[in-house]
Write an enzyme that holds these catalytic residues in place. Sequence first.
Site, PDB file in Angstrom:
ATOM      1  N   ARG A 492       0.840  -1.216   0.000  1.00 23.78           N
ATOM      2  CA  ARG A 492       0.000   0.000   0.000  1.00 23.78           C
ATOM      3  C   ARG A 492       0.864   1.250   0.000  1.00 23.78           C
ATOM      4  O   ARG A 492       1.951   1.275   0.594  1.00 23.78           O
ATOM      5  CB  ARG A 492      -0.894   0.013   1.239  1.00 23.78           C
ATOM      6  CG  ARG A 492      -1.982  -1.059   1.156  1.00 23.78           C
ATOM      7  CD  ARG A 492      -2.966  -0.946   2.243  1.00 23.78           C
ATOM      8  NE  ARG A 492      -2.313  -1.136   3.544  1.00 23.78           N
ATOM      9  CZ  ARG A 492      -2.947  -0.902   4.688  1.00 23.78           C
ATOM     10  NH1 ARG A 492      -4.173  -0.433   4.664  1.00 23.78           N
ATOM     11  NH2 ARG A 492      -2.320  -1.098   5.826  1.00 23.78           N
ATOM     12  N   SER A 553       8.392  -5.029   6.005  1.00 30.60           N
ATOM     13  CA  SER A 553       8.116  -6.081   6.998  1.00 30.60           C
ATOM     14  C   SER A 553       8.993  -7.303   6.827  1.00 30.60           C
ATOM     15  O   SER A 553       8.496  -8.429   6.584  1.00 30.60           O
ATOM     16  CB  SER A 553       6.649  -6.462   6.896  1.00 30.60           C
ATOM     17  OG  SER A 553       5.865  -5.287   6.887  1.00 30.60           O
ATOM     18  N   ASP A 607       6.716  -3.696  10.269  1.00 30.51           N
ATOM     19  CA  ASP A 607       5.258  -3.562  10.414  1.00 30.51           C
ATOM     20  C   ASP A 607       4.814  -3.720  11.863  1.00 30.51           C
ATOM     21  O   ASP A 607       3.823  -3.116  12.298  1.00 30.51           O
ATOM     22  CB  ASP A 607       4.490  -4.531   9.501  1.00 30.51           C
ATOM     23  CG  ASP A 607       4.917  -5.973   9.668  1.00 30.51           C
ATOM     24  OD1 ASP A 607       4.294  -6.840   9.041  1.00 30.51           O
ATOM     25  OD2 ASP A 607       5.897  -6.228  10.403  1.00 30.51           O
TER      26      ASP A 607
HETATM   27  C1  0WK Z   1      -1.450  -4.818   7.819  1.00 27.12           C
HETATM   28  C2  0WK Z   1      -0.263  -3.906   8.069  1.00 27.12           C
HETATM   29  C3  0WK Z   1       0.947  -4.431   7.369  1.00 27.12           C
HETATM   30  C4  0WK Z   1       1.217  -5.840   7.811  1.00 27.12           C
HETATM   31  C5  0WK Z   1       0.002  -6.664   7.542  1.00 27.12           C
HETATM   32  C6  0WK Z   1       0.193  -8.051   8.055  1.00 27.12           C
HETATM   33  O1  0WK Z   1      -0.546  -2.629   7.597  1.00 27.12           O
HETATM   34  O2  0WK Z   1       2.063  -3.635   7.653  1.00 27.12           O
HETATM   35  O3  0WK Z   1       2.340  -6.357   7.144  1.00 27.12           O
HETATM   36  O4  0WK Z   1      -1.127  -6.127   8.203  1.00 27.12           O
HETATM   37  O5  0WK Z   1      -0.924  -8.789   7.770  1.00 27.12           O
HETATM   38  P1  0WK Z   1      -1.142  -9.610   6.439  1.00 27.12           P
HETATM   39  O6  0WK Z   1      -1.525  -8.643   5.409  1.00 27.12           O
HETATM   40  O7  0WK Z   1       0.158 -10.307   6.170  1.00 27.12           O
HETATM   41  O8  0WK Z   1      -2.225 -10.553   6.768  1.00 27.12           O
HETATM   42  C1  BGC Z   2       9.075 -10.867   8.907  1.00 34.33           C
HETATM   43  C2  BGC Z   2       8.850  -9.765   9.931  1.00 34.33           C
HETATM   44  C3  BGC Z   2       7.434  -9.266   9.834  1.00 34.33           C
HETATM   45  C4  BGC Z   2       6.457 -10.419   9.926  1.00 34.33           C
HETATM   46  C5  BGC Z   2       5.031  -9.970   9.827  1.00 34.33           C
HETATM   47  C6  BGC Z   2       8.016 -11.917   9.051  1.00 34.33           C
HETATM   48  O1  BGC Z   2       8.159 -12.857   8.036  1.00 34.33           O
HETATM   49  O2  BGC Z   2      10.342 -11.447   9.102  1.00 34.33           O
HETATM   50  O3  BGC Z   2       9.750  -8.729   9.720  1.00 34.33           O
HETATM   51  O4  BGC Z   2       7.232  -8.374  10.881  1.00 34.33           O
HETATM   52  O5  BGC Z   2       6.721 -11.353   8.904  1.00 34.33           O
HETATM   53  O6  BGC Z   2       4.753  -9.379   8.624  1.00 34.33           O
END
Ligand code: 0WK
Ligand code: BGC
Length: 867
Positions: A492, A553, A607
């Site tokens: 994003r 992240s 993140d």
């Molecule tokens: C939303 C956050 C982002 C993070 C994500 C983790 O803004 O920084 O990496 O959540 O959740 P996912 O999208 O991997 O389920």
């Molecule tokens: C990364 C982290 C991150 C997490 C959640 C992991 O795979 O090593 O830096 O915070 O994923 O997104």
Amino acid sequence: MEQALMREASLAPGVRMLPTYVGSTPHGNEQGNFVVLELGASGASLRILWVTLTGIKGQRVEPKSQEFVIPQEVVQGTGQQLFDFAARCLVEFLDAHSVGNQGLQLGFSFSFPCHQTGLDRSTLISWTKGFRCSGVEGQDVVQLLRDAIQRQGAYSIDVVAVVNDTVGTMMDCEPGVGPCEIGLVVDTGTNACYMEEARHVAVLDEDRGRTCVSIEWGSFSDDKALGPVLTAFDHALDQASLNPGAQRFEKMIGGLYLGELVRLVLVHLAQNRVLFGGYTSPALLSQGSILLEHVTEMEDPSTGVVCVHTVLQDLGLNPEASDAELVQRVCVAVCSRAAQLCAAALAAVLSHLQRSREQQTLQVAVATGGRVLERHPRFHSILQETVKLLASECDVSFIPSVDGGGRGVAMVTAVAARLAKHRRLLEETLAPFRLSREQLEAVQTQMREAMAKGLQREPSSLRMLPTYVRATPDGSERGDFLALDLGGTNFRVLLVRVAEGGVQIINQVYSIPECVAQGSGQQLFDHIVDCIVDFQQKQGLRGQSLPLGFTFSFPCKQLGLDQGILLNWTKGFNASGCEGQDVVHLLREAIRRRQAVELNVVAIVNDTVGTMMSCGYEDPRCEMGLIVGTGTNACYMEELRNVAGVAGDSGHMCINMEWGAFGDDGSLGMLSTCFDVRVDQASINPGKQRFEKMISGMYLGEIVRHILLHLTSLGVLFRGQQTQRLQTRDIFKTKFLSEIESDSLALRQVRAILEDLGLPLTSDDALIVLEVCQAVSRRAAQLCGAGVAAVVEKIRENRGLEELTVSVGVDGTLYKVHPHFASLVAATVRELAPRCVVTFLQSEDGSGKGAALVTAVACRLAQMARV
Ligand code: 0WK
Ligand code: BGC
Ligand code: BGC
């Protein structure tokens, strides 16, 4: 029926509607040898069968069987006498049929009203049909039989299932004919069972699949519902019975009573000089002198009249021809009423089924059994005609059971044995996922040790990376900031305005194609800059160089707020030429390559940090950030004095734990299952991120898929049929776990999800898939909870507090979407860190806002430094 289905079973309703725990009709591939003990189906006798199921459709092996008459003093003696008698008959039968002594599995057909709490647990409610053994009502009859078999000590017999005779009859339907979904018995007693939607059976608390319910309609009318139908003869018969007031409906239909009803009518007619010239013989006056066989013979269209004379002469009467004809008419009247009443009850079941299945026309097969149905010349035809009359919109076929349900009981026993074996195999497979408190405490302790080592830069699977974020926002931040959020499900670009009244965010989601995430670093960062430029154009920000915060992240060794060396990719990213590089520099290089773009990269944050800052803006007690999404990780505010390699002894610094890598040193080996190993080996970073691979969204679906493959190979699932689809990597998305485990989903919807995956499944399969999902997600949430407990306890001890109140900012699809994950994490933290009051704050705006706030703080501090 509907009332009883929804009420507590303890109340004495008209009909009882008892769950039988038979949840599926036969597959037709049941196989094995089974002992069947039938007690109570046909009066004072028990029958033992040796049934061989071949598992091949249409291939039947004639069961070996033997009938034993139960002496009256046993039928009305003590329960121990009855069950010892049954166990002795068993030994006699097994001795006679030399079937060996190993692994005998027995199905117990017990034809009396019972509260079942499992396929092999059943408590007798009350005796019927002339039985009245003491000390049995309210007892588990399976245990009584097991104890009696034990007392014989001759054979080791595993009583696998207890079944009502109607269920055995229903299950005895030849696959291909049926499946029969109703079982009807009219023998000494009468009753029916049928396949009901499990969600309609209140006591089951199950909203999925179908289950067989024994109606126990014999007790219908106890509440005077049938008052107008009951005759004086019915009342007289009932008063003289062993259980006056009970089983009133049965006493108008069951073979144990038809003869007696005829006798009472004949006595009445004789005493009113309508029959036998008013003469009544002692035999005619004695209870039970006319039996079902007599009535059946007397009604036989060809030999009836002759039989009437024989029966009456045996009763010491000398009937005229007119007497014989009248007696036959009495038999016809009594039995026709019985057949019609039985049909009316069956029609009630049919219309109930039609309604509960919302079917215009119900097509169903009814399996029938019992000597009244088998031997009475007209009972069956009257039943069929009357059902057609009363349930005209139902297409009903009647399937007589071949051998009185013995095979059906063996089918249930085979199903029970199969389910018991499957249950055992499922438990063995899922046992490693069921973590004990001790195991979770061990994880918590190991994580604490790894945290301490990581902070001191000693070898540890937890890198404990300083983030150079020293404070959470204090609300004085102001300005417009650009933010990037890379590493989650979506990439994003955000415009964040931090003002007096709060924070406004405009954001745009862009995709990172796999070929870019696993291409070259230059491609990836050029793609990122393309998205930024697109966003600026759309938001009219061209030419503006706003301070930018970059949520990246992945594990980075930060040398400063705007310097982060990528240690290694995770979560399926693998762009070349980035590991070991400063990703802020890579971004700036990409910006430089794209002339005419001005961007001021101020901060790079993880993140978890962005999430903590974002939630910290609302709640200053927020000192920990947690992500459970594609990946998982946590950060928290550590005492600077505890952070080796960073100058200063006072104040705090946010530490990015990178807990995804916890256990990469093998310290989680004791928890790792063969399924975890398979997922790890198939990943692009085998041996890495072991903790993450047990918890996060990128992997849970794969763990479930491998378990389903394993259970299929054991024959526990999908009838052992491996499907191409299930062997396809990532076909079982983690979002399916969240959907399947949602409380509001009925089984058919679970089935729909799995059928979309091309999986040929039964309702049992769907229930097993649900349990697998629950076990995998529960372990993930508990491990995550153990990690959070380790961190909050560290903060509490850091501050030497008796009790700590702290908030944790959380984000990530799995945590947010899964129906139980969040509550399981909180429950585990309460258990493992009872001296910490932890509030979990779900981050609404993601970590992009947090990155902007970190940037804002940096700009404010830089501003103050310049002043
Ligand atoms: C939303 C956050 C982002 C993070 C994500 C983790 O803004 O920084 O990496 O959540 O959740 P996912 O999208 O991997 O389920
Ligand atoms: C990364 C982290 C991150 C997490 C959640 C992991 O795979 O090593 O830096 O915070 O994923 O997104
Ligand atoms: C019993 C039922 C049984 C029926 C037919 C009734 O008396 O209560 O459990 O199914 O007889 O045998």
